[in-house]
Design a protein around this motif. Structure first.
Motif, PDB file in Angstrom:
ATOM      1  N   SER A   1       0.900  -1.111  -0.095  1.00 28.44           N
ATOM      2  CA  SER A   1       0.138  -0.039  -0.082  1.00 28.44           C
ATOM      3  C   SER A   1       0.946   1.294   0.114  1.00 28.44           C
ATOM      4  O   SER A   1       2.001   1.269   0.413  1.00 28.44           O
TER       5      SER A   1
ATOM      6  N   PHE B   1      -4.796   7.401  -0.487  1.00 28.53           N
ATOM      7  CA  PHE B   1      -4.914   6.360   0.397  1.00 28.53           C
ATOM      8  C   PHE B   1      -4.925   6.809   1.740  1.00 28.53           C
ATOM      9  O   PHE B   1      -3.796   7.090   2.278  1.00 28.53           O
TER      10      PHE B   1
ATOM     11  N   HIS C   1      -5.829   2.659   5.450  1.00 29.95           N
ATOM     12  CA  HIS C   1      -4.813   1.921   6.379  1.00 29.95           C
ATOM     13  C   HIS C   1      -5.544   1.023   7.427  1.00 29.95           C
ATOM     14  O   HIS C   1      -5.045  -0.239   7.602  1.00 29.95           O
TER      15      HIS C   1
ATOM     16  N   LEU D   1      -7.012  -1.763   5.561  1.00 32.78           N
ATOM     17  CA  LEU D   1      -6.089  -2.831   5.091  1.00 32.78           C
ATOM     18  C   LEU D   1      -5.622  -3.683   6.487  1.00 32.78           C
ATOM     19  O   LEU D   1      -5.366  -4.715   6.251  1.00 32.78           O
TER      20      LEU D   1
END
Length: 194
Positions: free
Chosen positions: A109, A127, A132, A135
């Protein structure tokens, strides 16, 4: 095929090709010419960086390199290998939905910001912090499925908190992309569930 014109200055040539690349992006012309332009631009842009502006257009400056733009044997070898590969485009959760026990998954990422002033937006979508967190939840789900997972990121308290239940190896790194040369050293972390 990209024609190399010896009568055009390399910098001028680069910006002409970048303009053609962006025009094709705006027109959604995803063809062989776009792929060849991408390879050329990647080789001749600053540090091989891929970054776009808020309109989604490639905006990395020329690197003043006269290096060869491609290696034909390498392109053919990669093409042969990719014949056996499925490439997915889309959200990372969708890309991992068919992961099975025993699969190895490397999650690459965009890095979390080091601070409030850190530049981290390489794509128009960005992002963000919520991405995060999503993820990290996916990392947990893949772990429970029995997948072997690895990811890298900046060594920050935020990332440490997200992955506190996993193995973490901190490494010293030298960054090649930073406007201030004195800030080109840092720490990253490799996180694994095995």
């Amino acid at each position: 095929k990209i024609d190399i014109q010896s009568d055009v200055e390399p910098k001028e040539y680069y910006y002409k090709k970048r303009e053609i690349f962006n025009d094709k992006i705006m027109k959604s012309e995803y063809d062989i010419e776009l792929a060849s332009l991408f390879i050329y631009l990647n080789k001749h842009c600053f540090n091989g960086l891929y970054r776009v502006n808020s309109k989604g257009l490639f905006n990395v400056p020329f690197n003043n390199s006269l290096a060869k733009s491609f290696n034909e044997d390498n392109i053919k070898a990669v093409s042969g290998y990719l014949q056996k590969v499925t490439i997915l485009e889309g959200d990372f959760e969708v890309a991992c939905q068919n992961a099975q026990e025993g699969d190895f998954i490397f999650l690459d990422s965009p890095y979390a910001p080091l601070n409030d002033n850190s530049f981290e937006a390489y794509t128009k979508e960005g992002f963000d912090i919520e991405s995060h967190k999503r993820l990290a939840i996916l990392f947990d789900r893949l772990t429970k499925k029995g997948c072997f997972c690895m990811l890298t990121n900046h060594n920050t308290v935020f990332i440490e908190d997200l992955y506190k239940n996993y193995s973490r190896e901190v490494i010293k790194v030298r960054r090649y992309i930073n406007s201030d040369a004195s800030n080109r050293k840092g720490e990253e972390v490799i996180i694994t569930n095995y």
